[in-house]
Write a protein that holds these residues in place. Sequence first.
Motif, PDB file in Angstrom:
ATOM      1  N   LEU A 174       0.926  -1.351   0.080  1.00 30.73           N
ATOM      2  CA  LEU A 174      -0.014   0.024  -0.016  1.00 30.73           C
ATOM      3  C   LEU A 174       0.682   1.119   0.244  1.00 30.73           C
ATOM      4  O   LEU A 174       0.518   2.460  -0.537  1.00 30.73           O
ATOM      5  N   GLU A 175       1.755   1.793   0.546  1.00 30.86           N
ATOM      6  CA  GLU A 175       2.957   2.193   0.550  1.00 30.86           C
ATOM      7  C   GLU A 175       3.396   2.275  -0.863  1.00 30.86           C
ATOM      8  O   GLU A 175       3.567   3.933  -1.245  1.00 30.86           O
ATOM      9  N   LEU A 176       3.789   1.439  -1.566  1.00 31.05           N
ATOM     10  CA  LEU A 176       4.947   1.771  -2.569  1.00 31.05           C
ATOM     11  C   LEU A 176       3.106   2.338  -4.065  1.00 31.05           C
ATOM     12  O   LEU A 176       3.209   2.776  -4.392  1.00 31.05           O
ATOM     13  N   ALA A 177       1.610   1.473  -4.094  1.00 28.81           N
ATOM     14  CA  ALA A 177       1.346   2.315  -4.391  1.00 28.81           C
ATOM     15  C   ALA A 177       0.531   4.312  -4.377  1.00 28.81           C
ATOM     16  O   ALA A 177       0.591   4.567  -5.432  1.00 28.81           O
ATOM     17  N   GLU A 178       0.865   4.009  -2.870  1.00 33.52           N
ATOM     18  CA  GLU A 178       0.610   5.713  -2.928  1.00 33.52           C
ATOM     19  C   GLU A 178       1.484   6.430  -3.349  1.00 33.52           C
ATOM     20  O   GLU A 178       1.658   7.755  -3.569  1.00 33.52           O
ATOM     21  N   LEU A 179       3.356   5.778  -4.111  1.00 32.99           N
ATOM     22  CA  LEU A 179       3.912   6.939  -4.202  1.00 32.99           C
ATOM     23  C   LEU A 179       3.900   7.098  -5.820  1.00 32.99           C
ATOM     24  O   LEU A 179       4.366   7.383  -6.311  1.00 32.99           O
ATOM     25  N   ILE A 180       3.460   5.692  -6.720  1.00 36.12           N
ATOM     26  CA  ILE A 180       2.892   5.615  -7.856  1.00 36.12           C
ATOM     27  C   ILE A 180       2.839   7.099  -8.111  1.00 36.12           C
ATOM     28  O   ILE A 180       1.370   7.444  -7.775  1.00 36.12           O
ATOM     29  N   PRO A 181       3.165   8.205  -9.471  1.00 28.38           N
ATOM     30  CA  PRO A 181       2.417   9.584  -9.479  1.00 28.38           C
ATOM     31  C   PRO A 181       1.686   9.399 -10.418  1.00 28.38           C
ATOM     32  O   PRO A 181       1.223   8.324 -10.905  1.00 28.38           O
ATOM     33  N   PRO A 182       0.520   9.829 -10.646  1.00 26.90           N
ATOM     34  CA  PRO A 182      -0.987  10.354 -10.760  1.00 26.90           C
ATOM     35  C   PRO A 182      -0.515  10.032 -12.861  1.00 26.90           C
ATOM     36  O   PRO A 182       0.944  11.268 -13.134  1.00 26.90           O
ATOM     37  N   GLY A 183      -1.366   9.757 -13.200  1.00 28.89           N
ATOM     38  CA  GLY A 183      -0.921   9.190 -14.495  1.00 28.89           C
ATOM     39  C   GLY A 183      -0.240   8.416 -15.046  1.00 28.89           C
ATOM     40  O   GLY A 183       0.430   7.875 -16.237  1.00 28.89           O
ATOM     41  N   ARG A 184       0.605   7.375 -14.182  1.00 31.33           N
ATOM     42  CA  ARG A 184       1.430   6.576 -13.952  1.00 31.33           C
ATOM     43  C   ARG A 184       0.923   5.446 -13.936  1.00 31.33           C
ATOM     44  O   ARG A 184       0.025   5.150 -12.415  1.00 31.33           O
ATOM     45  N   VAL A 185       1.360   3.993 -13.570  1.00 29.92           N
ATOM     46  CA  VAL A 185       0.853   2.807 -13.160  1.00 29.92           C
ATOM     47  C   VAL A 185       2.314   1.753 -13.347  1.00 29.92           C
ATOM     48  O   VAL A 185       3.640   2.266 -13.938  1.00 29.92           O
ATOM     49  N   MET A 186       1.890   1.024 -12.486  1.00 27.35           N
ATOM     50  CA  MET A 186       3.178  -0.404 -11.382  1.00 27.35           C
ATOM     51  C   MET A 186       2.112  -1.489 -12.090  1.00 27.35           C
ATOM     52  O   MET A 186       0.385  -1.088 -11.806  1.00 27.35           O
ATOM     53  N   THR A 187       2.691  -2.398 -12.096  1.00 35.87           N
ATOM     54  CA  THR A 187       1.941  -3.980 -12.628  1.00 35.87           C
ATOM     55  C   THR A 187       1.986  -4.176 -11.447  1.00 35.87           C
ATOM     56  O   THR A 187       2.664  -4.511 -10.560  1.00 35.87           O
ATOM     57  N   TYR A 188       1.001  -5.461 -11.433  1.00 36.75           N
ATOM     58  CA  TYR A 188       1.330  -6.499  -9.459  1.00 36.75           C
ATOM     59  C   TYR A 188       2.641  -7.140  -9.638  1.00 36.75           C
ATOM     60  O   TYR A 188       3.231  -6.850  -8.491  1.00 36.75           O
ATOM     61  N   GLY A 189       3.254  -7.119 -10.749  1.00 40.16           N
ATOM     62  CA  GLY A 189       4.458  -7.826 -10.346  1.00 40.16           C
ATOM     63  C   GLY A 189       5.573  -6.463 -10.478  1.00 40.16           C
ATOM     64  O   GLY A 189       6.914  -7.033 -10.061  1.00 40.16           O
ATOM     65  N   ASP A 190       5.180  -6.101 -11.181  1.00 37.78           N
ATOM     66  CA  ASP A 190       5.933  -4.967 -11.032  1.00 37.78           C
ATOM     67  C   ASP A 190       6.229  -4.176  -9.294  1.00 37.78           C
ATOM     68  O   ASP A 190       7.470  -4.157  -8.693  1.00 37.78           O
ATOM     69  N   VAL A 191       5.258  -4.417  -8.822  1.00 32.57           N
ATOM     70  CA  VAL A 191       4.762  -3.747  -7.296  1.00 32.57           C
ATOM     71  C   VAL A 191       5.906  -4.777  -6.567  1.00 32.57           C
ATOM     72  O   VAL A 191       7.010  -4.712  -5.438  1.00 32.57           O
ATOM     73  N   ALA A 192       5.831  -5.877  -6.989  1.00 34.30           N
ATOM     74  CA  ALA A 192       5.977  -7.361  -6.098  1.00 34.30           C
ATOM     75  C   ALA A 192       7.985  -7.421  -6.302  1.00 34.30           C
ATOM     76  O   ALA A 192       8.189  -7.282  -4.921  1.00 34.30           O
ATOM     77  N   GLU A 193       8.582  -7.155  -7.551  1.00 36.62           N
ATOM     78  CA  GLU A 193       9.613  -7.378  -7.850  1.00 36.62           C
ATOM     79  C   GLU A 193      10.314  -6.236  -7.197  1.00 36.62           C
ATOM     80  O   GLU A 193      11.384  -6.516  -6.664  1.00 36.62           O
ATOM     81  N   TRP A 194       9.579  -4.531  -7.334  1.00 38.45           N
ATOM     82  CA  TRP A 194       9.861  -3.767  -6.129  1.00 38.45           C
ATOM     83  C   TRP A 194       9.930  -4.118  -4.712  1.00 38.45           C
ATOM     84  O   TRP A 194      11.580  -3.425  -4.137  1.00 38.45           O
ATOM     85  N   LEU A 195       9.434  -4.706  -4.692  1.00 35.34           N
ATOM     86  CA  LEU A 195       9.119  -4.798  -2.768  1.00 35.34           C
ATOM     87  C   LEU A 195      10.190  -6.294  -2.648  1.00 35.34           C
ATOM     88  O   LEU A 195      11.273  -5.664  -1.324  1.00 35.34           O
ATOM     89  N   ALA A 196      10.840  -6.992  -3.587  1.00 34.25           N
ATOM     90  CA  ALA A 196      11.396  -8.061  -3.213  1.00 34.25           C
ATOM     91  C   ALA A 196      12.573  -6.726  -2.769  1.00 34.25           C
ATOM     92  O   ALA A 196      14.184  -8.253  -2.890  1.00 34.25           O
ATOM     93  N   SER A 197      13.206  -6.649  -4.014  1.00 31.77           N
ATOM     94  CA  SER A 197      14.748  -5.764  -4.191  1.00 31.77           C
ATOM     95  C   SER A 197      14.980  -4.686  -3.080  1.00 31.77           C
ATOM     96  O   SER A 197      16.264  -4.243  -3.398  1.00 31.77           O
ATOM     97  N   GLU A 198      14.332  -4.140  -2.497  1.00 31.79           N
ATOM     98  CA  GLU A 198      13.974  -3.441  -1.541  1.00 31.79           C
ATOM     99  C   GLU A 198      15.016  -3.646  -0.089  1.00 31.79           C
ATOM    100  O   GLU A 198      15.394  -5.329   0.287  1.00 31.79           O
ATOM    101  N   GLU A 199      16.161  -2.845   0.044  1.00 32.71           N
ATOM    102  CA  GLU A 199      17.372  -3.132   1.003  1.00 32.71           C
ATOM    103  C   GLU A 199      17.082  -2.776   1.762  1.00 32.71           C
ATOM    104  O   GLU A 199      17.458  -0.751   1.404  1.00 32.71           O
ATOM    105  N   PRO A 200      17.611  -2.458   2.732  1.00 34.22           N
ATOM    106  CA  PRO A 200      16.698  -1.458   4.294  1.00 34.22           C
ATOM    107  C   PRO A 200      18.331  -0.612   4.223  1.00 34.22           C
ATOM    108  O   PRO A 200      19.410  -1.663   4.436  1.00 34.22           O
TER     109      PRO A 200
END
Length: 176
Positions: free
Chosen positions: A20-46
């Motif tokens: 949900l935090e990532l969904a809120e970051l997506i700028p207006p007029g742009r989209v991410m796929t379900y797979g993009d979100v999963a990949e982005w979250l999996a590649s996070e590194e604190p």
Amino acid sequence: MSGEPVGAAQELPEYAERVLELAELIPPGRVMTYGDVAEWLASEEPPADGGPGRRGAPGRPEGPESDVPDRPGEGGGRRGDGRRTGGPRQVGRVMALYGGGVPWWRVVRSDGVLLPGHELRALERYRAEGTPLRTAARATAGHLPRIDMARARWDGVPPGGGGARQGADDSTGDHI
């Protein structure tokens, strides 16, 4: 998608919060796929400073993550640091259960087809935000447009941060 925000008394699973935090970051007029979100979250590194980070971002070490799926073919698992990971289906489930309080229309199918059951609400939002759309073929049921994924897809880099996917040729598709 339930359309109902989660009440303050209800605790969200950590993975759902991250989606949900990532969904809120997506700028207006742009989209991410379900797979993009999963990949982005999996590649996070604190990062060492405790702030938000991504593997491979400037100043961040790169290296393999320890994602081990819970069951073969599920795409979910845990990273080496114990944080939950997921695939496109897990992201879709989070959006269906908890996505009503965030810009749910910006997390989409990879083929650009509008979310079944929410097509008209989503289309209204896309038009208001200027999201690039492709005209539907006459043979398409309902003649609803699709999202022009080549032009609308966002890679998670903040606006002005460089590297965000921009349509290579804005003359492709129709902007509705």
